[in-house]
Write an enzyme that holds these catalytic residues in place. Structure first.
Site, PDB file in Angstrom:
ATOM      1  N   ASP A   7    -135.685  40.361   7.812  1.00 33.38           N
ATOM      2  CA  ASP A   7    -136.238  39.482   8.847  1.00 33.38           C
ATOM      3  C   ASP A   7    -137.721  39.792   8.992  1.00 33.38           C
ATOM      4  O   ASP A   7    -138.314  40.480   8.143  1.00 33.38           O
ATOM      5  CB  ASP A   7    -135.452  39.628  10.165  1.00 33.38           C
ATOM      6  CG  ASP A   7    -135.636  40.992  10.823  1.00 33.38           C
ATOM      7  OD1 ASP A   7    -136.314  41.868  10.242  1.00 33.38           O
ATOM      8  OD2 ASP A   7    -135.093  41.188  11.930  1.00 33.38           O
ATOM      9  N   CYS A  65    -134.170  45.251   8.323  1.00 31.69           N
ATOM     10  CA  CYS A  65    -134.583  44.658   9.599  1.00 31.69           C
ATOM     11  C   CYS A  65    -135.209  45.782  10.427  1.00 31.69           C
ATOM     12  O   CYS A  65    -135.577  46.817   9.880  1.00 31.69           O
ATOM     13  CB  CYS A  65    -133.422  43.939  10.291  1.00 31.69           C
ATOM     14  SG  CYS A  65    -132.081  44.984  10.858  1.00 31.69           S
ATOM     15  N   GLY A  66    -135.352  45.579  11.717  1.00 34.62           N
ATOM     16  CA  GLY A  66    -136.026  46.592  12.523  1.00 34.62           C
ATOM     17  C   GLY A  66    -135.303  47.921  12.499  1.00 34.62           C
ATOM     18  O   GLY A  66    -135.878  48.971  12.225  1.00 34.62           O
ATOM     19  N   THR A  67    -134.007  47.879  12.811  1.00 34.93           N
ATOM     20  CA  THR A  67    -133.183  49.091  12.797  1.00 34.93           C
ATOM     21  C   THR A  67    -132.368  49.226  11.524  1.00 34.93           C
ATOM     22  O   THR A  67    -131.843  50.304  11.236  1.00 34.93           O
ATOM     23  CB  THR A  67    -132.177  49.069  13.958  1.00 34.93           C
ATOM     24  OG1 THR A  67    -131.367  47.888  13.817  1.00 34.93           O
ATOM     25  CG2 THR A  67    -132.879  49.047  15.306  1.00 34.93           C
ATOM     26  N   GLY A  70    -128.509  45.289  12.346  1.00 39.95           N
ATOM     27  CA  GLY A  70    -128.075  43.890  12.334  1.00 39.95           C
ATOM     28  C   GLY A  70    -127.854  43.371  10.922  1.00 39.95           C
ATOM     29  O   GLY A  70    -126.826  42.751  10.615  1.00 39.95           O
ATOM     30  N   HIS A  98    -119.801  58.339  -3.441  1.00 43.30           N
ATOM     31  CA  HIS A  98    -118.477  58.351  -2.816  1.00 43.30           C
ATOM     32  C   HIS A  98    -117.982  56.963  -2.420  1.00 43.30           C
ATOM     33  O   HIS A  98    -116.780  56.710  -2.437  1.00 43.30           O
ATOM     34  CB  HIS A  98    -118.493  59.237  -1.563  1.00 43.30           C
ATOM     35  CG  HIS A  98    -118.619  60.703  -1.873  1.00 43.30           C
ATOM     36  ND1 HIS A  98    -118.413  61.688  -0.930  1.00 43.30           N
ATOM     37  CD2 HIS A  98    -118.938  61.345  -3.030  1.00 43.30           C
ATOM     38  CE1 HIS A  98    -118.595  62.880  -1.488  1.00 43.30           C
ATOM     39  NE2 HIS A  98    -118.929  62.703  -2.754  1.00 43.30           N
ATOM     40  N   ASN A  99    -118.891  56.094  -2.008  1.00 45.32           N
ATOM     41  CA  ASN A  99    -118.468  54.799  -1.452  1.00 45.32           C
ATOM     42  C   ASN A  99    -118.758  53.619  -2.358  1.00 45.32           C
ATOM     43  O   ASN A  99    -118.411  52.489  -2.023  1.00 45.32           O
ATOM     44  CB  ASN A  99    -119.155  54.565  -0.095  1.00 45.32           C
ATOM     45  CG  ASN A  99    -119.111  55.777   0.812  1.00 45.32           C
ATOM     46  OD1 ASN A  99    -120.146  56.361   1.146  1.00 45.32           O
ATOM     47  ND2 ASN A  99    -117.923  56.183   1.198  1.00 45.32           N
ATOM     48  N   HIS A 133    -112.372  59.396  -5.022  1.00 46.63           N
ATOM     49  CA  HIS A 133    -113.082  58.406  -4.195  1.00 46.63           C
ATOM     50  C   HIS A 133    -112.652  56.982  -4.533  1.00 46.63           C
ATOM     51  O   HIS A 133    -112.764  56.088  -3.692  1.00 46.63           O
ATOM     52  CB  HIS A 133    -114.589  58.540  -4.389  1.00 46.63           C
ATOM     53  CG  HIS A 133    -115.085  59.919  -4.086  1.00 46.63           C
ATOM     54  ND1 HIS A 133    -115.054  60.453  -2.816  1.00 46.63           N
ATOM     55  CD2 HIS A 133    -115.580  60.894  -4.889  1.00 46.63           C
ATOM     56  CE1 HIS A 133    -115.523  61.681  -2.845  1.00 46.63           C
ATOM     57  NE2 HIS A 133    -115.847  61.980  -4.089  1.00 46.63           N
ATOM     58  N   ARG A 136    -109.975  55.325  -2.343  1.00 48.51           N
ATOM     59  CA  ARG A 136    -110.482  55.056  -0.987  1.00 48.51           C
ATOM     60  C   ARG A 136    -111.300  53.771  -0.961  1.00 48.51           C
ATOM     61  O   ARG A 136    -111.207  52.987  -0.014  1.00 48.51           O
ATOM     62  CB  ARG A 136    -111.310  56.245  -0.496  1.00 48.51           C
ATOM     63  CG  ARG A 136    -110.450  57.498  -0.349  1.00 48.51           C
ATOM     64  CD  ARG A 136    -111.257  58.749  -0.194  1.00 48.51           C
ATOM     65  NE  ARG A 136    -110.390  59.926  -0.217  1.00 48.51           N
ATOM     66  CZ  ARG A 136    -110.798  61.146  -0.538  1.00 48.51           C
ATOM     67  NH1 ARG A 136    -112.059  61.370  -0.863  1.00 48.51           N
ATOM     68  NH2 ARG A 136    -109.949  62.151  -0.539  1.00 48.51           N
TER      69      ARG A 136
HETATM   70  C1  RB5 Z   1    -135.673  42.075  15.753  1.00 48.42           C
HETATM   71  O1  RB5 Z   1    -136.414  42.273  16.902  1.00 48.42           O
HETATM   72  C2  RB5 Z   1    -134.585  43.125  15.620  1.00 48.42           C
HETATM   73  O2  RB5 Z   1    -133.614  42.926  16.591  1.00 48.42           O
HETATM   74  C3  RB5 Z   1    -133.981  43.118  14.235  1.00 48.42           C
HETATM   75  O3  RB5 Z   1    -134.977  43.331  13.288  1.00 48.42           O
HETATM   76  C4  RB5 Z   1    -132.944  44.172  13.967  1.00 48.42           C
HETATM   77  O4  RB5 Z   1    -133.399  45.439  14.311  1.00 48.42           O
HETATM   78  C5  RB5 Z   1    -131.581  43.897  14.468  1.00 48.42           C
HETATM   79  O5  RB5 Z   1    -130.627  44.657  14.229  1.00 48.42           O
END
Ligand code: RB5
Length: 149
Positions: A7, A65-67, A70, A98-99, A133, A136
Site C-alpha cells: 500500500d 504495508c505499514g505494519t 494487514g 519449517h513452514n 515439517h 505439518r
Molecule cells: C495504513 O495506514 C496502515 O493501516 C497499513 O499500511 C497497514 O499497516 C495495515 O495493516
C-alpha cells in the site's frame, strides 16, 4: 519471478527491495501500488501479489504495508499462500525451512531498509527442510481446504 505488492505505507520500502533484488539479477513484478503516497487499500495489492504466487505466475512474493499485518492477513486468505510476517532474519529463515512460506510480509513502519534487505536475502536463501515439517505443512493445506484436520 518475485511478486511485490504494497500500500502507500509500504511503497517506498517496496521500491528499495525491488532495486535490491534486481541488482542481484532477481526478476520482480510489481503488483502495485506504484503511485503517489496517498492512502490506498492494502487488500487490493496484497490480493494481486498473492494471486500471482498462488497462480504460478511468480515463484514467491513479498508484500509490505505499514505494519505488515494487514497485507499478510490478506495474502493468507488466498488458497495456497503461506505468508510469514517477519521483523528479523531468524523467523524469515525458519518460515522457509519449517513452514515452506511462499510469501514474506514486512512492516515498513516497523523495520528500516537495511534490516528489511537482510530479512529478504535470508528468506530467499532459505530452503524448505521437509522431513517432519512436511506433514505439518500438509496439515495447514488440509485445514485450508476443509476447515478441519
Ligand atoms: C495504513 O495506514 C496502515 O493501516 C497499513 O499500511 C497497514 O499497516 C495495515 O495493516
Amino acid at each position: 519471478m518475485i511478486a511485490l505488492g504494497s500500500d502507500h505505507a509500504g511503497r517506498d520500502l517496496k521500491k528499495i527491495i525491488m532495486q535490491h533484488l534486481e541488482a542481484k539479477g532477481i526478476a520482480c513484478r510489481d503488483y502495485g501500488w506504484p503511485g503517489e503516497p496517498a492512502p490506498v487499500d492494502y487488500p487490493i495489492y496484497g490480493l494481486a501479489a498473492a494471486k500471482a504466487v498462488a497462480g504460478g505466475e511468480c515463484e514467491k512474493g513479498i508484500v509490505i504495508c505499514g505494519t505488515g499485518i494487514g497485507i499478510s492477513l490478506v495474502a493468507n486468505k488466498v488458497q495456497g499462500i503461506r505468508c510469514a510476517l517477519c521483523s528479523e532474519p531468524y523467523s524469515a529463515l525458519m518460515s522457509r525451512e519449517h513452514n515452506d512460506a511462499n510469501m514474506l510480509a514486512l512492516g515498513a513502519r516497523v523495520i528500516g531498509p537495511e534490516l528489511a534487505k537482510m530479512i529478504v536475502d535470508t528468506w530467499l536463501q532459505g530452503q524448505f527442510q521437509g522431513g517432519n515439517h512436511a506433514p505439518r505443512v500438509e496439515m495447514i493445506k488440509t485445514i485450508e481446504k476443509t476447515g478441519a484436520l
